[in-house]
Every structure is written in C-alpha cells, then in structure tokens.
Design a protein around this motif. Structure first.
Motif, PDB file in Angstrom:
ATOM      1  N   UNK A  79      15.210   1.071   0.381  1.00 51.50           N
ATOM      2  CA  UNK A  79      13.922   0.664  -0.167  1.00 51.50           C
ATOM      3  C   UNK A  79      14.025  -0.127  -1.473  1.00 51.50           C
ATOM      4  N   UNK A  80      15.059   0.142  -2.280  1.00 46.98           N
ATOM      5  CA  UNK A  80      15.108  -0.483  -3.608  1.00 46.98           C
ATOM      6  C   UNK A  80      16.402  -1.233  -3.902  1.00 46.98           C
ATOM      7  N   UNK A  81      17.332  -1.251  -2.973  1.00 45.97           N
ATOM      8  CA  UNK A  81      18.513  -2.082  -3.126  1.00 45.97           C
ATOM      9  C   UNK A  81      19.308  -1.810  -4.391  1.00 45.97           C
ATOM     10  N   UNK A  82      19.570  -2.875  -5.150  1.00 48.56           N
ATOM     11  CA  UNK A  82      20.384  -2.777  -6.370  1.00 48.56           C
ATOM     12  C   UNK A  82      19.729  -1.867  -7.405  1.00 48.56           C
ATOM     13  N   UNK A  91       0.831  -1.212   0.000  1.00 48.58           N
ATOM     14  CA  UNK A  91       0.000   0.000   0.000  1.00 48.58           C
ATOM     15  C   UNK A  91       0.864   1.260   0.000  1.00 48.58           C
ATOM     16  N   UNK A  92       1.955   1.238   0.783  1.00 50.53           N
ATOM     17  CA  UNK A  92       2.857   2.394   0.822  1.00 50.53           C
ATOM     18  C   UNK A  92       3.596   2.561  -0.507  1.00 50.53           C
ATOM     19  N   UNK A  93       3.922   1.460  -1.142  1.00 53.11           N
ATOM     20  CA  UNK A  93       4.595   1.528  -2.448  1.00 53.11           C
ATOM     21  C   UNK A  93       3.664   2.107  -3.501  1.00 53.11           C
ATOM     22  N   UNK A  94       2.389   1.730  -3.438  1.00 55.76           N
ATOM     23  CA  UNK A  94       1.416   2.295  -4.376  1.00 55.76           C
ATOM     24  C   UNK A  94       1.297   3.801  -4.179  1.00 55.76           C
ATOM     25  N   UNK A  95       1.276   4.248  -2.925  1.00 52.53           N
ATOM     26  CA  UNK A  95       1.220   5.684  -2.639  1.00 52.53           C
ATOM     27  C   UNK A  95       2.475   6.382  -3.174  1.00 52.53           C
ATOM     28  N   UNK A 126       9.358   0.151   8.082  1.00 51.32           N
ATOM     29  CA  UNK A 126      10.345  -0.932   8.203  1.00 51.32           C
ATOM     30  C   UNK A 126      11.531  -0.532   9.074  1.00 51.32           C
ATOM     31  N   UNK A 127      11.865   0.759   9.092  1.00 50.35           N
ATOM     32  CA  UNK A 127      13.035   1.218   9.866  1.00 50.35           C
ATOM     33  C   UNK A 127      12.915   0.846  11.338  1.00 50.35           C
ATOM     34  N   UNK A 128      11.693   0.747  11.855  1.00 49.74           N
ATOM     35  CA  UNK A 128      11.499   0.463  13.285  1.00 49.74           C
ATOM     36  C   UNK A 128      12.171  -0.840  13.705  1.00 49.74           C
ATOM     37  N   UNK A 133       9.657   0.626  -2.270  1.00 48.01           N
ATOM     38  CA  UNK A 133       9.528   2.089  -2.270  1.00 48.01           C
ATOM     39  C   UNK A 133       8.448   2.573  -1.309  1.00 48.01           C
ATOM     40  N   UNK A 134       8.772   3.597  -0.529  1.00 48.54           N
ATOM     41  CA  UNK A 134       7.812   4.191   0.387  1.00 48.54           C
ATOM     42  C   UNK A 134       7.662   3.484   1.717  1.00 48.54           C
ATOM     43  N   UNK A 135       8.435   2.424   1.958  1.00 48.96           N
ATOM     44  CA  UNK A 135       8.235   1.615   3.169  1.00 48.96           C
ATOM     45  C   UNK A 135       9.175   1.980   4.309  1.00 48.96           C
TER      46      UNK A 135
END
Length: 449
Positions: free
Chosen positions: A368-371, A114-118, A342-344, A336-338
């Motif tokens: 968020x997107x690595x490589x 959902x966060x990636x869609x946003x 996730x940082x917590x 993306x956007x997470x």
C-alpha cells in the motif's frame, strides 16, 4: 490534584479498552464509529489537560511523519502526473472512459482515496489510547493496565467456556472457528494475539508482587506479606487464565508465541525479584498449566501443527501475489487501506475467495505504501530499540515491570504480524497502541500520582 480533563481522559480510555474487543473486535460499522468517537474525545480532552509528561522527541517525530505520509496519499493529482505513476496503466482505460462521460475523476496518489481516508480516520482511536497511556498520571495508567488485564481475562474465560462447551449460545452470533477459544473475536488467531499481548503483563505483575512478598517476609511485616500474597494469587490466576486461553485458541502461531512470551518474560523479570527462585516458580506454573491443558485435551491442538504442511498453507500464495503487487506499484504503493480492492488484479482465478488482507502486516503495508512503508517499518524497529535503551538502568518498581512487559508484548505481536493481519483488527491495534504508550512512556522523577 485530579482535574476534570484528566478524569474524562481516564473514563474514555476505560470505555475504549472495554468496547474494542467486546464489540466483535471492532469489526462492525457501529463499533468503528464508536471507537473513533471515543478516540477523538480522548484527543480533545488531552488538549485540555495539563500534564508534566512529555513524549520522547523521536516518538513524536515518528507519529507526525506517519500521519503526514498517510495524508499525502489524499492530495489530488492531475491525470498527466497520475498516469505516470507505477502500476496505473492498468486503470488508465477506465479513467479515460470516465472522462468520455464528461465526468472528472478524483485522482490522487491513492488508487482508492475513500479507503485511504477511512484508513487515516481509523488511526484516531489507537492514537488516543497511546497518548492517554503516555500522558495520564502514573496511578491512572496503572488502573488502565488493570482494566486491560480484566478485559483480557474476561475474553479468556469466555474463550475457555466456548472451547469446553462448543455451545453456539456462548459465541453470541459469531461463526465458531472450529472447537476453539475465540472470545468475541471473529478470528481465533486475533483472539490469541490479545492473549499474547496481555500475558507478559500478567506475568510481570505476578512476579513483581511475588518479589514484594519475599521482601515482606524478610522485613517481618505480616500485613504487608498477606496483602502482597493476595495480589500474587490474583495476578497468578489471571496469568493462568490468559495462558490457557492462548493455548486453547488452537492458533498455531498463537500457541508458539504464547510459549515464547512466557520464556522471554521469565528471562527479563526473574533476576530482578529473586533470580533462579522466581524463574523456577514461573517454570512450575507453566508446567502445571501445560499439564492441565493436556488433561483437558491438548492433543487436538497439537495435531493442528502436523495436520497440514505449512508450505501448503494458502498464505504462501497470497504472499507471492502480494509481492508481485509490491513490485508493480513500488515506490509509491497503491495507497493506505486499498489492499482489498487492488489485490484482485493480482489474484489468480484458482484462488476463488475474497482476500481482504495479505496475512502479513508488513507485506500489506509495503503493497500500500511502497518506499514509505520501508521507512516506517525500519523507523519503528529503531524506535523500539530506542525504547529499550531508555528503560535500561531504571529502578525496578511496578511501572518499570509493566513497561518491560509491554515491550515483550509489542515484540510478540510484531512476530505474529509476519503470518497474520492483527494490526488491521481494530481491537488489537488499540491494544498494541496501548502497549506502545506504556513502553514509550517517558521516565520522570515527578510524583504525578
């Protein structure tokens, strides 16, 4: 000939440039909805509009690739494949519990789809203003630049009033970041970033009109001389206003990068309008501004550079935790956007506050997107160099001054992104995309004014 689609794109772009910073830098639910609507409307009208302008092929490929890489994180994955992705074992117990409740979890490459869609939808407004700056006729683009400078100047004026008065009335419900200029931004650092992006354009237009004044004197055209002199005074006043606001934001990175912006702009433009003379004028303006700033009270601003050891800044702890997250999720990232969610998992209990960004756009993107982030960052840097190559050797008309100034503004924001999250602030992302549209605008000999 002006067409209805062209007029709509221009009007919507003006609305977007004004609304983005004014609505609390775009950081409210209403602002995000409105900016997305304006961006989507611009894209729809651009499809309708006929234009001789084209994007450079590498720029087109970069945009398509970036959008596709982001969208891939929304593709559903079976649990067996999802569980084998790096960093997912921490969440596997929760997923198994959901399965035991006879509920099928929606699993994708992103940990929080959902966060990636946003995040994907938030790219609509920047993409719209980027394409508008790339495709609109030259005269319209120049008018958009004036709108951008006007908005920055109004923000600067408000910021200086805030600094001078410290009256809550002028903060419009925002929490003041100490006694500093912040305009309608929640964060003074992000306000300073807007000043940094606008300053090179104001310097470039000031020096361009100054060069016109010099040429008018040589040809003894009195009317032309007075007109360009008036324009020089207007752009010079905007430059002073924006420069002062950047200083009185009291942002350490903002003050430093404002100085860098002045130096780079002077070096790039000076030799094209009178060499040492124009460079000297720029230096005089900067000196007068600094003197004025000192007379108002620059000392408290300079104290921020020595009041706290940079190594004790909380950002370094966030950087270290973010790097740990990058290693955990590499090469795919968390999505993306997470980052805020996730940082917590990597946040120590001693860091007792909510961390919504990494305070470094590059580290956050890698988290968020690595490589894929490594590829996008490298590709953009190469594309930025490509843009300078394409500008090399072109005639130094007004648009060329603007494009070079946009290139300086892009560079300054890229530097600022090392210590902040400006590209996660909607207003600054839109301003950055606008500068990119100007900078990568393809040179054409067609008179499209």
């Amino acid at each position: 000939m002006r067409t209805l689609p062209e007029q709509l794109v221009f009007a919507l772009s003006v609305a977007l440039l004004i609304a983005a910073p004014t609505l609390y830098s775009g950081k409210t639910a209403f602002a995000e909805m409105l900016l997305g609507f304006l961006g989507l409307s611009i894209l729809a009208c651009l499809l309708w509009m006929e234009t001789p302008q084209r994007l450079y092929r590498p720029v087109t490929l970069f945009i398509i690739t970036g959008l596709c890489l982001t969208a891939i994180y929304l593709v559903p994955l079976p649990q067996t494949q999802w569980a084998n992705l790096p960093g997912r074992d921490f969440y596997l117990e929760g997923v198994n519990w959901i399965n035991q409740q006879s509920v099928t979890p929606a699993l994708a490459l992103s940990l929080v789809p959902a966060e990636t869609l946003i995040a994907l939808l938030s790219l609509i407004a920047p993409l719209g203003i980027f394409l508008a700056a790339s495709y609109l006729p030259e005269t319209k683009v120049k008018q958009l630049v004036m709108v951008f400078l006007g908005v920055a100047a109004l923000q600067a004026a408000l910021g200086l009033i805030q600094y001078a008065s410290n009256n809550p009335v002028f903060f419009f419900g925002l929490e003041p970041n100490g006694q500093s200029a912040q305009g309608t931004y929640r964060n003074r650092d992000h306000f300073a970033a807007l000043m940094e992006m606008a300053l090179p354009i104001s310097i470039g237009l000031t020096l361009f009109t100054l060069g016109q004044h010099h040429r008018g004197q040589q040809h003894d055209t009195k009317r032309f001389t007075w007109l360009t002199l008036n324009n020089t005074l207007i752009f010079g006043s905007l430059m002073l206003l924006i420069l002062l606001a950047g200083i009185f934001s009291r942002s350490r990175a903002g003050v430093f990068l404002t100085i860098i912006a002045v130096i780079l702009s002077s070096l790039i433009f000076a030799r094209h309008i009178g060499g040492k003379q124009s460079a000297g004028i720029t230096a005089v303006i900067a000196t007068i501004t600094t003197g004025f700033a000192v007379s108002i009270g620059l000392i408290p601003i300079l104290n921020r550079f020595v009041a706290q050891d940079p190594l004790e800044d909380g950002r370094w702890e966030i950087f270290n935790n973010t790097i740990e997250g990058i290693r955990t999720f590499f090469p795919f990232g968390s999505g993306p956007g997470t980052f805020p969610d996730v940082y917590r998992a990597f946040q120590p209990i001693e860091q007792m506050r909510f961390v919504n960004n990494a305070h470094n756009d590059y580290l956050e993107l890698l988290f968020e997107m690595g490589a894929a982030a490594t590829f996008l960052i490298t590709a953009f840097i190469l594309l930025y160099i490509y843009g300078w190559v394409k500008l090399w050797g072109k005639a130094w008309n007004q648009l060329h001054f603007i494009q070079n100034a946009a290139g300086v503004g892009i560079f300054i924001l890229l530097l600022h992104s090392l210590t902040d999250f400006n590209l996660h602030t909607p207003a600054n992302m839109i301003a950055f995309a606008f500068l990119c549209g100007l900078f990568f605008r393809q040179y054409t000999t067609i008179n499209n004014g």
